[in-house]
Write an enzyme that holds these catalytic residues in place. Structure first.
Site, PDB file in Angstrom:
ATOM      1  N   CYS A 224      10.368  11.513  10.585  1.00  0.00           N
ATOM      2  CA  CYS A 224       9.375  10.472  10.295  1.00  0.00           C
ATOM      3  C   CYS A 224       9.474   9.288  11.252  1.00  0.00           C
ATOM      4  O   CYS A 224       8.580   8.437  11.279  1.00  0.00           O
ATOM      5  CB  CYS A 224       9.534   9.982   8.857  1.00  0.00           C
ATOM      6  SG  CYS A 224       9.475  11.321   7.677  1.00  0.00           S
TER       7      CYS A 224
ATOM      8  N   HIS B  75       0.898   9.371   5.150  1.00  0.00           N
ATOM      9  CA  HIS B  75       2.091   9.577   5.967  1.00  0.00           C
ATOM     10  C   HIS B  75       1.971  10.846   6.827  1.00  0.00           C
ATOM     11  O   HIS B  75       2.543  11.881   6.515  1.00  0.00           O
ATOM     12  CB  HIS B  75       3.321   9.647   5.044  1.00  0.00           C
ATOM     13  CG  HIS B  75       4.613   9.828   5.776  1.00  0.00           C
ATOM     14  ND1 HIS B  75       4.826   9.385   7.069  1.00  0.00           N
ATOM     15  CD2 HIS B  75       5.786  10.406   5.395  1.00  0.00           C
ATOM     16  CE1 HIS B  75       6.064   9.685   7.441  1.00  0.00           C
ATOM     17  NE2 HIS B  75       6.665  10.306   6.451  1.00  0.00           N
TER      18      HIS B  75
END
Lengths: 391, 391
Positions: free
Chosen positions: A85, A338
């Site tokens: 991420c 996301h």
């Protein structure tokens, strides 16, 4: 070292099941960023691209090379980064070095992901590969499980009844959705309530559905440039004033520091020192709220709250737009979405936009914001922080 | 910009079906490199890691973070790069920038791959994702097919009868195996003959089995450092004197330049200019011989032969150890092996070792080598070149 400016940004709609390929999403955000920087593709000297799951989502590796060609940045050097991420902020930080060093003047950074392309079960399985494949993945350590365990640890460490912590966590999600509802790029543009969070489906105790950020498809891009270029093309330059990065290894190796992530404190200290600021100077922060408990933990490590108190501060509104330190006024990962390898660039895009004063018409401009902080967590221990400043 | 030295290198055995994980291979090469640089893991300030297929081979993304932790480089910033077969030289080039800029003094670069872990059919399928997923992969464009087409194009462009070209190509493989037989790290340590190549199984006309490099498991690592550090820890520093990088996009977009890869001529020009040399100054070259025809094409673009003549020069022995420009005296990808994300670091390791004069006991030292060139091709159009020099 030279100053490095963010001179333009582009952002696609964040959503589930995008009809576009990763390459199309990346091209859309990149062309938008180049145009908004008042440049053309021929001005771009290198491309730094963040992408994690392209092989699984699109059957496409080395997307950076095709991106360069498709948008007309012919034959430039192009890099692809992977740090789970934290992929896209890693790309921004590296791109900034190429400009700061004086070697390149204008670099495009693009992050892109189609995290929903595989369908949820496979997305969860592919994403679990970004924890330790020896000790964590085989034990069922998906990320919801990791953060559920950290929530339990947090509650016991700081002596907060779990029901109380759950209310605090719910408030984090409620705030994110409140601002996400005002962000036209957000995946979820609707408000929620504490009651809705607490009555939602249980994912892994104590995390309920609305404690968790979604999987998302989307791309974001920024153009970085030297001060000299920035002064020619914009009257509102925003500079990358500081950066930090650290890797902690798997969670068990951090046992002395949990529930806080060791790398974050090392990384943000570097970023603050380089920028010559402290947490009290931050006017706007985009932090890595992959789960509501992750926000609470991150805000403490970044210096915005004493340990064990961030949840209470969320409840008191201290992280709202008019609070002490506005956090995730974009909606954050929770509401904005996301797209894994795009998230860091999306955060930089958002903070730069706040510092340029461009969000008043969306009703979510932080008045007079001059200093912004970006925080991304990759897997169970990669942290990248960036400090942005307007002058 | 500061000078950047290669102060130590490590290399695992290259082989098929390694019993070790990617992380174990990476740790072995990295610890070897650190020890040979007369340093300890605590001296390493960042790790730049090349790895392409870790999710498929080991179910492990973000290997760099776990590598840092496992070898005792606690909490350093760690990057992962992907640029198909050019992944590892991309990592070296980026690491060199962090040192050249003055920000970091000592950076570890490690490349690792377990390309045989999936078994051959799946390896071919995963690796095909590093061509264009829209226009190339669906058309059956595996890399043997790409280079077979380039071989046909080369033969017709330069009016060389295909049977003649096949003999020249066979000679390229014969030379690689001759030197690979002397390299204890090589996957194939045995000599072959032109007859054996030409009588081997046909893979895709005109490429036969021994025209093709193998899939390989293995890792290689180098430590890069500032001149100041280099002078403290070694009396034989080798410097990265020049580098270049370019991306060409998919093959159809290069139609005016084929069979030569457009990016190579752009990239090597940058590298030569930065180092202040020309092809005539190169004493040792490791180039990207994924297929025998790839060597012929590369040698011409790098300036070692006129177009259409490199095969003939191979036959005349001009690229042997005592020839005009010794090429792939390591055995190259063909005989040493090709662990995709490790190959570029392995090439740098090999060239640095030649420049330090460390290969006499293996019977493959290029006498008095002072200038070396590294060439890697990623997918159908990413090129990275590095010029190394001893002083």
């Amino acid at each position: 070292m030279r100053k490095v400016a963010v001179i333009g940004g582009g952002h696609t709609q964040f959503m589930a099941e995008s009809p576009n390929t990763s390459l199309e999403l990346a091209a859309e955000a990149s062309m938008d960023a180049i145009a908004r920087a008042n440049l053309t593709p021929k001005d771009i000297q290198a491309i730094c691209c963040g992408n994690v799951l392209g092989e699984f989502s699109d059957g496409q590796g080395m997307i950076h090379s095709y991106l360069a060609n498709d948008i007309g940045c012919k034959n430039v050097p192009a890099f692809r980064y992977e740090g789970a991420c934290a992929t896209a902020t890693m790309a921004v930080r590296d791109a900034a070095m190429w400009v700061a060093s004086g070697v390149l003047d204008i670099v495009l950074v693009c992050g892109v992901e189609k995290a929903t392309a595989m369908g949820t079960p496979l997305a969860t399985r592919t994403f679990a590969m970004f924890s330790d494949s020896r000790f964590e993945t085989p034990a069922g350590f998906t990320f919801p499980a990791v953060f559920a365990m950290l929530a339990h640890l947090y509650a016991s460490h700081y002596n907060i009844p779990l029901e109380k912590l759950k209310e605090q966590m719910a408030q984090v999600s409620v705030q994110s959705h409140y601002y996400g509802a005002k962000n036209p790029n957000a995946q979820f543009q609707k408000e929620i309530t504490v009651e809705k969070v607490l009555k939602g489906p249980m994912i892994t105790t104590p995390l309920q559905l609305l404690d968790c950020c979604p999987f998302t498809d989307g791309a974001a891009a920024v153009v970085l440039a030297s001060e000299e270029v920035a002064q020619k093309v914009t009257d509102k330059p925003v500079y990358i004033a500081g950066s930090g990065q650290a890797s902690s290894g798997h969670l068990a190796s951090q046992y002395k520091h949990l529930p806080h992530i060791r790398a974050r404190e090392i990384s943000v200290k570097q970023a603050y020192a380089m920028a010559g600021i402290g947490p009290e100077d931050v006017d706007i922060c985009e932090l890595h709220d992959c789960f509501s408990i992750a926000s609470i933990i991150a805000a403490e490590s970044l210096g915005f709250a004493e340990r064990g108190t961030a949840g209470e501060m969320w409840e008191k509104g201290q992280f709202k737009i008019d609070g002490e330190t506005p956090i995730n006024i974009s909606g954050g990962l929770k509401s904005k979405g996301h797209p894994i390898g795009a998230t860091g660039v999306s955060q930089v895009y958002e903070v730069a936009k706040q510092l340029r004063g461009g969000l008043a018409e969306q009703g979510r401009q932080v008045d007079g914001a001059k200093v912004g902080l970006v925080d991304t967590l990759g897997g169970d221990g990669i942290i990248v922080n960036l400090v942005l400043k307007r002058e």
